[in-house]
Design a protein around this motif. Structure first.
Motif, PDB file in Angstrom:
ATOM      1  N   THR A 312       0.841  -1.205   0.000  1.00 11.61           N
ATOM      2  CA  THR A 312       0.000   0.000   0.000  1.00 11.61           C
ATOM      3  C   THR A 312       0.870   1.247   0.000  1.00 11.61           C
ATOM      4  O   THR A 312       0.610   2.213  -0.737  1.00 11.61           O
ATOM      5  CB  THR A 312      -0.934   0.006   1.230  1.00 11.61           C
ATOM      6  N   ARG A 313       1.920   1.242   0.820  1.00 12.22           N
ATOM      7  CA  ARG A 313       2.876   2.364   0.847  1.00 12.22           C
ATOM      8  C   ARG A 313       3.472   2.601  -0.538  1.00 12.22           C
ATOM      9  O   ARG A 313       3.599   3.733  -1.003  1.00 12.22           O
ATOM     10  CB  ARG A 313       4.024   2.058   1.814  1.00 12.22           C
ATOM     11  N   GLU A 315       2.271   1.706  -3.519  1.00 12.94           N
ATOM     12  CA  GLU A 315       1.288   2.226  -4.465  1.00 12.94           C
ATOM     13  C   GLU A 315       0.968   3.693  -4.182  1.00 12.94           C
ATOM     14  O   GLU A 315       0.664   4.457  -5.099  1.00 12.94           O
ATOM     15  CB  GLU A 315       0.013   1.382  -4.412  1.00 12.94           C
ATOM     16  N   ALA A 316       1.050   4.090  -2.909  1.00 12.56           N
ATOM     17  CA  ALA A 316       0.807   5.486  -2.538  1.00 12.56           C
ATOM     18  C   ALA A 316       1.998   6.379  -2.867  1.00 12.56           C
ATOM     19  O   ALA A 316       1.918   7.600  -2.699  1.00 12.56           O
ATOM     20  CB  ALA A 316       0.489   5.577  -1.052  1.00 12.56           C
ATOM     21  N   GLN A 317       3.099   5.756  -3.320  1.00 13.99           N
ATOM     22  CA  GLN A 317       4.326   6.467  -3.701  1.00 13.99           C
ATOM     23  C   GLN A 317       4.931   7.240  -2.527  1.00 13.99           C
ATOM     24  O   GLN A 317       5.466   8.331  -2.696  1.00 13.99           O
ATOM     25  CB  GLN A 317       4.060   7.400  -4.887  1.00 13.99           C
ATOM     26  N   GLU A 362      -4.482   8.939   3.304  1.00 13.59           N
ATOM     27  CA  GLU A 362      -4.163   9.514   1.999  1.00 13.59           C
ATOM     28  C   GLU A 362      -4.388   8.498   0.880  1.00 13.59           C
ATOM     29  O   GLU A 362      -4.704   8.857  -0.247  1.00 13.59           O
ATOM     30  CB  GLU A 362      -2.708   9.976   1.961  1.00 13.59           C
ATOM     31  N   TYR A 363      -4.186   7.230   1.221  1.00 13.85           N
ATOM     32  CA  TYR A 363      -4.365   6.188   0.216  1.00 13.85           C
ATOM     33  C   TYR A 363      -5.016   4.986   0.892  1.00 13.85           C
ATOM     34  O   TYR A 363      -4.580   4.557   1.959  1.00 13.85           O
ATOM     35  CB  TYR A 363      -3.012   5.783  -0.390  1.00 13.85           C
ATOM     36  N   LYS A 365      -6.677   0.998   0.230  1.00 14.15           N
ATOM     37  CA  LYS A 365      -6.696  -0.140  -0.704  1.00 14.15           C
ATOM     38  C   LYS A 365      -7.196  -1.376   0.027  1.00 14.15           C
ATOM     39  O   LYS A 365      -6.879  -1.594   1.200  1.00 14.15           O
ATOM     40  CB  LYS A 365      -5.280  -0.380  -1.237  1.00 14.15           C
ATOM     41  N   GLY A 377      -5.693   1.736   5.140  1.00 13.70           N
ATOM     42  CA  GLY A 377      -5.441   3.124   4.800  1.00 13.70           C
ATOM     43  C   GLY A 377      -4.113   3.573   5.390  1.00 13.70           C
ATOM     44  O   GLY A 377      -3.770   3.195   6.514  1.00 13.70           O
ATOM     45  N   SER A 379      -1.385   7.012   5.899  1.00 11.70           N
ATOM     46  CA  SER A 379      -1.154   8.460   5.858  1.00 11.70           C
ATOM     47  C   SER A 379       0.245   8.747   6.336  1.00 11.70           C
ATOM     48  O   SER A 379       0.745   8.099   7.277  1.00 11.70           O
ATOM     49  CB  SER A 379      -2.171   9.191   6.728  1.00 11.70           C
TER      50      SER A 379
END
Length: 384
Positions: A312-313, A315-317, A362-363, A365, A377, A379
């Motif tokens: 997830t991190r 993909e959230a860049q 912030e993201y 998935k 999630g 942030s």
């Protein structure tokens, strides 16, 4: 200052010894005009030894905070191995080796030639190819052989690598393998995600034996009683089978009468003990115990959760050093695993906090972990 090779960890010493052996082999092949063999050995060293084993096993050392001796040793060993490999491969691939050499030279304080093609060709016995420990190379080869076999056994049992298992058993009749693995057990256990390693003298303890009747031998001897005797043979326990094979006969009471059975009337079939998966590679025989306790199951779920958070991190860049906050809607065993192993999860993911069950960030998935779909999630948390 360069840390002496003798003061570096075993993994570093193994790589530099393997580098020494590689340089020696490549030089020998080149002197015999065996160019393809020389090139293949360089490729094997880069892919199997340097990348798939050393760099992968040293990741935590490279990313460790600060500038401790262990981290410096890891960087110096990698730098020396890369420079030597580029010099070794330069006649084969002149352009890419010079490009990479110039990049390494730019960050080096040593007085290196301006091009890889102006550097001398590596020779065994010259720094850093002056360290040789053939016994250590054999020891690490045994570790890697066991790891490959252990992965195969995990696949055979359908157990993912992220699921911790209680133990591996190595058959070691003479204690030779135990001595070779001394000091390398932690590497083996971490690579296969095991809690401990045990050594046994033979594989008997890893198997159960079952006796089956051989009717073509029994029929003429027992006549009408053959089926009753056959059932008695199927009921033999481990001790009775051992006694039969040792004494060459075994007395049994069948339908109120004494019968004496012989090994020729019995086929002994070995089966893996419950929870044990057994495999071999040549004369190497190992087994893994797939019995799971609740603690092991929860640890496996926590590792799977860490993997999904890291994805997830990514993909959230987020940057790899970003501190984060995690929220998720986990239920049941997964929620229990997150709660019990929260310290481990936070350390692995650089998380300040894990919030359940509301999801925000912030993201966001959704992922599948086991039989459960969990939404995660993430942030970024600003450092004060």
């Amino acid at each position: 200052d360069r840390i002496p090779v003798e003061e570096r960890p075993l993994l570093d010493r193994w790589l530099l010894s393997t580098l020494h052996s590689t340089v020696r082999t490549v030089n020998e092949n080149l002197e015999q005009y065996e160019l393809s063999r020389a090139a293949r050995r360089i490729g094997e060293f880069v892919i199997e030894d340097l990348s798939n084993w050393y760099v992968r096993r040293s990741r935590r050392r490279f990313w460790r905070a600060g500038k401790g001796k262990d981290k410096i040793a890891a960087y110096q060993t990698l730098h020396e191995a890369l420079l030597t490999t580029l010099r070794l491969a330069a006649p084969f691939v002149p352009f890419i080796t010079d490009e990479l050499y110039l990049r390494l030279r730019e960050g080096s304080e040593s007085n290196l030639p301006e091009s890889v093609h102006l550097a001398s060709y590596p020779r065994a016995g010259e720094q850093p190819c002056d360290f040789l420990d053939e016994q250590l190379e054999r020891r690490m080869e045994l570790v890697r052989q066991i790891v490959l076999l252990g992965r195969s056994l995990r696949n055979q049992a359908g157990v993912k690598v992220r699921q911790p298992l209680p133990r591996m058993i190595v058959v070691d009749p003479h204690g030779y393998r135990r001595s070779l693995l001394e000091g390398l057990e932690a590497l083996l256990l971490e690579e296969l995600n095991l809690k401990r390693i045990e050594f046994v003298q033979d594989s008997a303890a890893l198997q159960t034996r079952q006796a089956q009747p051989v009717f073509r031998v029994m029929g003429p001897k027992y006549g009408a009683k053959v089926n009753a005797v056959a059932q008695a043979i199927r009921s033999l326990d481990e001790a009775q089978i051992t006694r039969l094979l040792a004494d060459r006969h075994l007395s049994l009471t069948v339908d109120g009468a004494q019968v004496s059975i012989t090994p020729e009337e019995v086929q002994v079939v070995a089966q893996q003990a419950p929870g044990i998966v057994l495999g071999s590679d040549g004369d190497l025989v190992v087994a893994i115990d797939t019995t799971l306790t609740e603690d092991l199951e929860l640890e496996g779920l926590a590792r799977e959760f860490v993997n999904r958070v890291q994805n997830t991190r990514k993909e959230a860049q987020f940057d790899v050093v970003d501190r984060i906050m995690i929220s998720c809607n986990a239920q049941g065993k997964l929620a229990k695993a997150i709660s019990r192993l929260s310290s481990y999860i936070r350390a692995e993911t650089l998380a300040k906090e894990i919030v359940l069950p509301e999801v925000s960030g912030e993201y966001v998935k959704s992922w599948t972990i086991g039989d459960e779909v969990v939404t995660i999630g993430v942030s970024r948390v600003k450092e004060r």
